[in-house]
Design a protein around this motif. Structure first.
Motif, short mmCIF file in Angstrom:
data_model
loop_
_atom_site.label_atom_id
_atom_site.label_comp_id
_atom_site.label_asym_id
_atom_site.label_seq_id
_atom_site.Cartn_x
_atom_site.Cartn_y
_atom_site.Cartn_z
N TYR A 16 0.87 -1.13 -0.03
CA TYR A 16 -0.04 0.00 -0.14
C TYR A 16 0.81 1.12 -0.03
CZ TYR A 16 -3.53 -3.61 0.46
OH TYR A 16 -4.32 -4.52 0.60
N ALA A 17 2.04 1.32 0.31
CA ALA A 17 2.86 2.26 0.20
C ALA A 17 3.14 2.69 -1.21
CB ALA A 17 4.25 2.11 1.07
N ARG A 18 3.53 1.49 -2.06
CA ARG A 18 3.74 1.75 -3.26
C ARG A 18 2.42 2.41 -3.96
NH1 ARG A 18 4.27 -3.42 -7.67
NH2 ARG A 18 4.28 -2.27 -9.64
N ARG A 125 5.75 -14.28 0.59
CA ARG A 125 6.35 -13.03 0.19
C ARG A 125 7.53 -13.30 -0.70
NH1 ARG A 125 6.81 -8.23 4.64
NH2 ARG A 125 8.66 -9.58 5.27
N ARG A 126 7.57 -12.44 -1.98
CA ARG A 126 8.76 -12.36 -2.65
C ARG A 126 9.10 -10.88 -2.93
NH1 ARG A 126 8.27 -16.58 -0.91
NH2 ARG A 126 8.05 -18.62 -2.10
N ILE A 127 10.23 -10.56 -3.05
CA ILE A 127 10.90 -9.14 -3.15
C ILE A 127 11.49 -8.99 -4.44
CG2 ILE A 127 12.11 -7.21 -2.04
CD1 ILE A 127 9.73 -8.25 -0.18
N HIS A 128 11.33 -7.93 -5.04
CA HIS A 128 12.40 -7.24 -5.94
C HIS A 128 13.18 -6.50 -5.20
CE1 HIS A 128 13.58 -4.67 -9.61
NE2 HIS A 128 13.98 -5.66 -9.84
N LEU A 129 14.66 -6.78 -5.07
CA LEU A 129 15.42 -6.11 -4.25
C LEU A 129 15.77 -4.60 -4.64
CD1 LEU A 129 16.50 -6.48 -1.22
CD2 LEU A 129 18.52 -7.48 -2.35
N ARG A 133 9.65 -3.58 -4.71
CA ARG A 133 8.52 -4.11 -4.78
C ARG A 133 8.15 -5.37 -4.23
NH1 ARG A 133 9.58 -0.98 -9.55
NH2 ARG A 133 10.60 -2.72 -10.60
N THR A 134 6.84 -5.46 -3.68
CA THR A 134 6.78 -6.79 -3.04
C THR A 134 5.45 -7.64 -3.64
OG1 THR A 134 7.20 -5.52 -0.89
CG2 THR A 134 5.82 -7.39 -0.67
N TYR A 135 5.61 -8.78 -3.69
CA TYR A 135 4.66 -9.59 -4.23
C TYR A 135 4.32 -10.68 -3.25
CZ TYR A 135 6.11 -7.64 -8.65
OH TYR A 135 6.63 -6.58 -9.55
N ILE A 150 7.80 -5.39 -13.57
CA ILE A 150 8.55 -4.22 -14.69
C ILE A 150 9.84 -4.39 -15.27
CG2 ILE A 150 9.29 -2.02 -14.49
CD1 ILE A 150 7.09 -1.34 -12.44
N THR A 151 10.76 -5.04 -14.38
CA THR A 151 12.07 -5.40 -15.08
C THR A 151 12.15 -6.66 -15.47
OG1 THR A 151 13.11 -5.93 -12.96
CG2 THR A 151 13.25 -3.67 -13.49
#
Length: 221
Positions: A16-18, A125-129, A133-135, A150-151
């Motif tokens: 929600y921050a994103r 949880r999975r993270i794009h370091l 970005r959080t998934y 995105i990347t």
């Protein structure tokens, strides 16, 4: 708007921050992501080891170190028009530091999820370091498995996303961060200060709509 997101680890603050930062064009400042990036790019091996030990055990990093990293980020020009703090302050001492440094906050959003649900969320949880970005493999999966939308880069599981560390972090939250709720609720009676508790057990879209309505009403003041 100067917003703080409160809530235990795994409650959905990153998601929600994103959303808020993109919707309202606010600087999204996650102390967790900042510290992890600091560890990746810091040449001080002794400090890196010290901070890593705190994180891996689920303990909070000392306040003076945390705020030093945070203050550097808040000095950037993009914070002049508002910002969102995710993961800071985490205790009363840090809240007093913000006040002492004249970093005024006017919105507190507290996210709530039961503890048993939090554990499920963190494990998946999975993270794009690089971006933070959080998934989640169930609740918010990427378009391509284990890849950032995105990347296209690979997502990671944080080393501290395990049962033992999660339970330690939840205990730390109850001990250190819960008193912040009382601290900021006292400010709620003052003019131009908003405190809202949001149930995050519904869909992402529903929670986004709740947050959007809250923030739009605040901007009318």
């Amino acid at each position: 708007m100067r917003i703080i997101l409160l809530g235990p680890p795994g409650v959905g603050k990153g998601t929600y921050a994103r959303f808020i930062s993109e919707k309202y064009n606010l600087a999204n400042i996650s102390i967790g992501n900042m510290i992890r990036n600091f560890l990746l790019n810091n040449n001080d091996l002794l400090l890196t080891k010290k901070l890593s030990n705190f994180i891996n055990k689920g303990n909070m990093i000392p306040d003076h170190i945390t705020f030093k990293i945070m203050k550097t980020r808040l000095s950037n020009i993009d914070c002049n028009k508002g910002f969102l703090l995710d993961g800071f302050p985490r205790n009363i001492v840090q809240a007093h530091i913000l006040k002492r440094e004249k970093i005024h906050i006017n919105i507190i959003l507290e996210l709530y999820v039961p503890n048993n649900e939090i554990i499920k969320r963190i494990i998946g949880r999975r993270i794009h370091l690089p971006s933070g970005r959080t998934y989640h493999i169930v609740f918010n999966p990427p378009k391509i498995k284990n890849r950032d939308d995105i990347t296209g880069e690979k997502l990671i599981t944080r080393t501290d996303d395990n049962i033992i560390t999660i339970n330690n972090r939840l205990k730390e939250y109850l001990k250190q961060t819960k008193p912040l709720i009382k601290y900021y609720k006292k400010k709620f009676v003052k003019k131009n200060f908003l405190y809202k508790k949001i149930n995050n057990t519904t869909s992402i879209k529903e929670v986004q709509n709740k947050i959007d309505k809250i923030l739009k009403n605040f901007k009318k003041f």
